[in-house]
Design a protein around this motif. Structure first.
Motif, short mmCIF file in Angstrom:
data_model
loop_
_atom_site.label_atom_id
_atom_site.label_comp_id
_atom_site.label_asym_id
_atom_site.label_seq_id
_atom_site.Cartn_x
_atom_site.Cartn_y
_atom_site.Cartn_z
N MET A 156 71.73 -37.15 11.22
CA MET A 156 70.96 -37.51 12.23
C MET A 156 69.97 -38.64 11.94
O MET A 156 69.88 -39.43 12.69
N ARG A 157 69.28 -38.52 10.70
CA ARG A 157 68.40 -39.43 10.31
C ARG A 157 69.18 -40.89 10.41
O ARG A 157 68.75 -41.88 10.78
N LYS A 158 70.50 -40.91 9.86
CA LYS A 158 71.21 -42.15 9.92
C LYS A 158 71.44 -42.76 11.05
O LYS A 158 71.48 -44.06 11.40
N MET A 159 71.64 -41.91 12.07
CA MET A 159 72.07 -42.42 13.32
C MET A 159 70.68 -42.95 14.18
O MET A 159 70.86 -43.97 14.75
N ILE A 160 69.50 -42.02 13.74
CA ILE A 160 68.26 -42.73 14.42
C ILE A 160 67.91 -44.18 13.78
O ILE A 160 67.78 -45.16 14.61
N PHE A 161 67.67 -44.05 12.36
CA PHE A 161 67.23 -45.26 11.84
C PHE A 161 68.11 -46.29 12.21
O PHE A 161 67.95 -47.54 12.31
N GLY A 162 69.46 -46.20 11.76
CA GLY A 162 70.57 -47.15 11.91
C GLY A 162 70.72 -47.79 13.60
O GLY A 162 70.76 -49.00 13.57
N THR A 163 70.41 -46.89 14.28
CA THR A 163 70.22 -47.58 15.89
C THR A 163 69.15 -48.45 16.11
O THR A 163 69.41 -49.44 16.37
N LEU A 164 68.12 -47.72 15.49
CA LEU A 164 66.67 -48.73 15.79
C LEU A 164 66.71 -50.03 14.71
O LEU A 164 66.51 -51.06 15.33
N ASP A 165 67.29 -50.00 13.64
CA ASP A 165 67.27 -51.00 12.75
C ASP A 165 68.31 -52.20 13.44
O ASP A 165 68.13 -53.47 13.43
N GLU A 166 69.54 -51.72 13.85
CA GLU A 166 70.58 -52.77 14.38
C GLU A 166 70.00 -53.12 15.55
O GLU A 166 70.37 -54.41 15.70
N THR A 167 69.44 -52.53 16.30
CA THR A 167 68.96 -53.09 17.83
C THR A 167 67.94 -54.23 17.48
O THR A 167 67.78 -55.16 18.22
N VAL A 168 66.89 -53.83 16.62
CA VAL A 168 65.93 -54.95 16.02
C VAL A 168 66.47 -56.22 15.78
O VAL A 168 66.60 -57.35 15.78
N THR A 169 67.71 -55.95 14.61
CA THR A 169 68.42 -56.90 13.83
C THR A 169 69.12 -57.95 15.06
O THR A 169 69.17 -58.93 15.11
N SER A 170 69.72 -57.17 16.16
CA SER A 170 70.68 -58.00 16.96
C SER A 170 69.51 -58.81 17.85
O SER A 170 69.76 -59.90 18.36
N TRP A 171 68.39 -58.23 18.04
CA TRP A 171 67.37 -58.87 18.90
C TRP A 171 66.66 -59.99 18.28
O TRP A 171 66.94 -61.23 18.61
N VAL A 172 66.68 -60.00 16.97
CA VAL A 172 66.35 -61.17 16.16
C VAL A 172 67.53 -62.11 15.99
O VAL A 172 66.97 -63.46 16.15
N MET A 173 68.55 -61.80 15.57
CA MET A 173 69.70 -62.71 15.64
C MET A 173 69.92 -63.29 17.01
O MET A 173 70.42 -64.63 17.09
N ALA A 174 69.71 -62.88 18.18
CA ALA A 174 69.87 -63.60 19.40
C ALA A 174 68.44 -64.45 19.69
O ALA A 174 68.38 -64.85 20.71
N ARG A 175 67.63 -64.19 18.78
CA ARG A 175 66.30 -65.36 19.15
C ARG A 175 65.59 -64.83 20.28
O ARG A 175 65.36 -65.70 20.96
N ARG A 176 65.31 -63.49 20.40
CA ARG A 176 64.50 -62.89 21.47
C ARG A 176 64.86 -63.39 22.72
O ARG A 176 64.07 -63.30 23.73
N ARG A 177 66.23 -63.44 23.12
CA ARG A 177 66.83 -63.64 24.41
C ARG A 177 66.38 -62.73 25.41
O ARG A 177 66.27 -62.95 26.62
N ARG A 178 65.85 -61.48 25.04
CA ARG A 178 65.50 -60.53 25.76
C ARG A 178 64.41 -59.86 25.21
O ARG A 178 64.07 -59.92 24.13
N ASP A 179 63.63 -59.13 26.08
CA ASP A 179 62.41 -58.67 25.83
C ASP A 179 62.88 -57.23 24.79
O ASP A 179 63.38 -56.24 25.53
N LEU A 180 62.50 -57.18 23.74
CA LEU A 180 62.81 -55.99 22.84
C LEU A 180 62.45 -54.64 23.45
O LEU A 180 63.00 -53.58 23.62
N MET A 181 61.36 -54.79 24.09
CA MET A 181 60.60 -53.29 24.46
C MET A 181 61.27 -52.83 25.74
O MET A 181 61.31 -51.67 25.99
N MET A 182 62.01 -53.73 26.38
CA MET A 182 62.80 -53.25 27.70
C MET A 182 64.24 -52.30 27.10
O MET A 182 64.68 -51.64 27.83
N LEU A 183 64.53 -52.40 25.80
CA LEU A 183 65.54 -51.43 25.22
C LEU A 183 65.02 -50.31 24.82
O LEU A 183 65.76 -49.61 24.19
N ALA A 184 63.62 -49.98 24.65
CA ALA A 184 63.27 -48.72 24.25
C ALA A 184 63.73 -47.55 24.77
O ALA A 184 64.26 -46.53 24.17
N ASP A 185 63.38 -47.40 26.08
CA ASP A 185 64.03 -46.47 26.57
C ASP A 185 65.33 -45.93 26.68
O ASP A 185 65.72 -44.88 26.75
#
Length: 229
Positions: A156-185
């Motif tokens: 479960m921990r790997k699922m949670i942390f992995g999802t959060l980590d990959e979401t931020v990494t994708s946002w970084v690699m996309a050069r903030r094309r979208r507001d990261l906080m819109m993905l939180a919910d």
């Protein structure tokens, strides 16, 4: 000889902030200690009064950030009334500081991924305190009958942390094309749906988030589609 981590001051913080900027702009391997010193407004030799070298600087940047993050997260989770609300707050607390400090996000998501086993080991050791908080939330959820008991906590921990980590990494690699906080919910809904025990009743955060999600969905239907990160 580098000073012990407890012997900190304004110069120490200035060097850390300069290192974040230089690592983000030049990359870990392209960063020069002399450039970090210039950015911090100190002599080259001053760096070595606090850090043993560039690798120590990179690890120290992460340590400084994570210590503060875990302290802030523990206090934030203590304010929440139930497990779903705590999970939602965990997601928000993970995303928010990185959404507000893109250079730090570049360092944590890109430059910390080093091939050196010794360096990786030091980074993983620091990360342990954050993973312990996630484990504690999972165990609390299982004990309350909110989270599934048939899946091991470490998965479960790997699922949670992995999802959060990959979401931020994708946002970084996309050069903030979208507001990261819109993905939180949406990420909270994804995680909670996967972790929730079949018999669990919706928590307050889930009900509040659903009503908010419905309003956002209606608003998004009126806007042109935005590309995913």
């Amino acid at each position: 000889m580098a000073r012990r981590s407890g012997e900190k001051g304004e110069k120490y913080e200035a060097i850390l902030n300069a290192a974040i900027k230089v690592f983000a702009e030049a990359g870990y391997h392209g960063a020069q200690v002399s450039r970090i010193a210039r950015e911090a407004g100190v002599a080259d030799g001053t760096i070595y009064l606090y850090f043993s070298g560039k690798a120590d600087l990179l690890v120290s940047v992460f340590r400084s950030y994570l210590i503060r993050h875990v302290e802030r997260l523990r206090a934030a989770l203590a304010e929440e009334p139930d497990v779903p609300a705590k999970l939602r707050r965990l997601v928000w607390e993970h995303f928010q500081p990185l959404s507000e400090h893109y250079e730090l996000a570049v360092v944590t998501q890109v430059e910390l991924r080093q091939a050196d086993p010794a360096l990786r080991g030091r980074i993983n050791e620091i990360l342990r305190s954050y993973l312990d908080v996630i484990d504690g939330l999972i165990e609390e959820g299982k004990a309350a009958g909110i989270f599934r008991r048939d899946i091991e906590t470490h998965l479960m921990r790997k699922m949670i942390f992995g999802t959060l980590d990959e979401t931020v990494t994708s946002w970084v690699m996309a050069r903030r094309r979208r507001d990261l906080m819109m993905l939180a919910d949406p990420v909270f809904r994804l995680l909670y749906t996967g972790l929730k025990a079949p018999e669990a009743e919706p928590g307050g955060a889930e009900r509040d988030e659903r009503s908010g999600a419905e309003r956002r969905s209606q608003d998004e239907d009126r806007r042109p589609h935005e590309a995913d990160v």
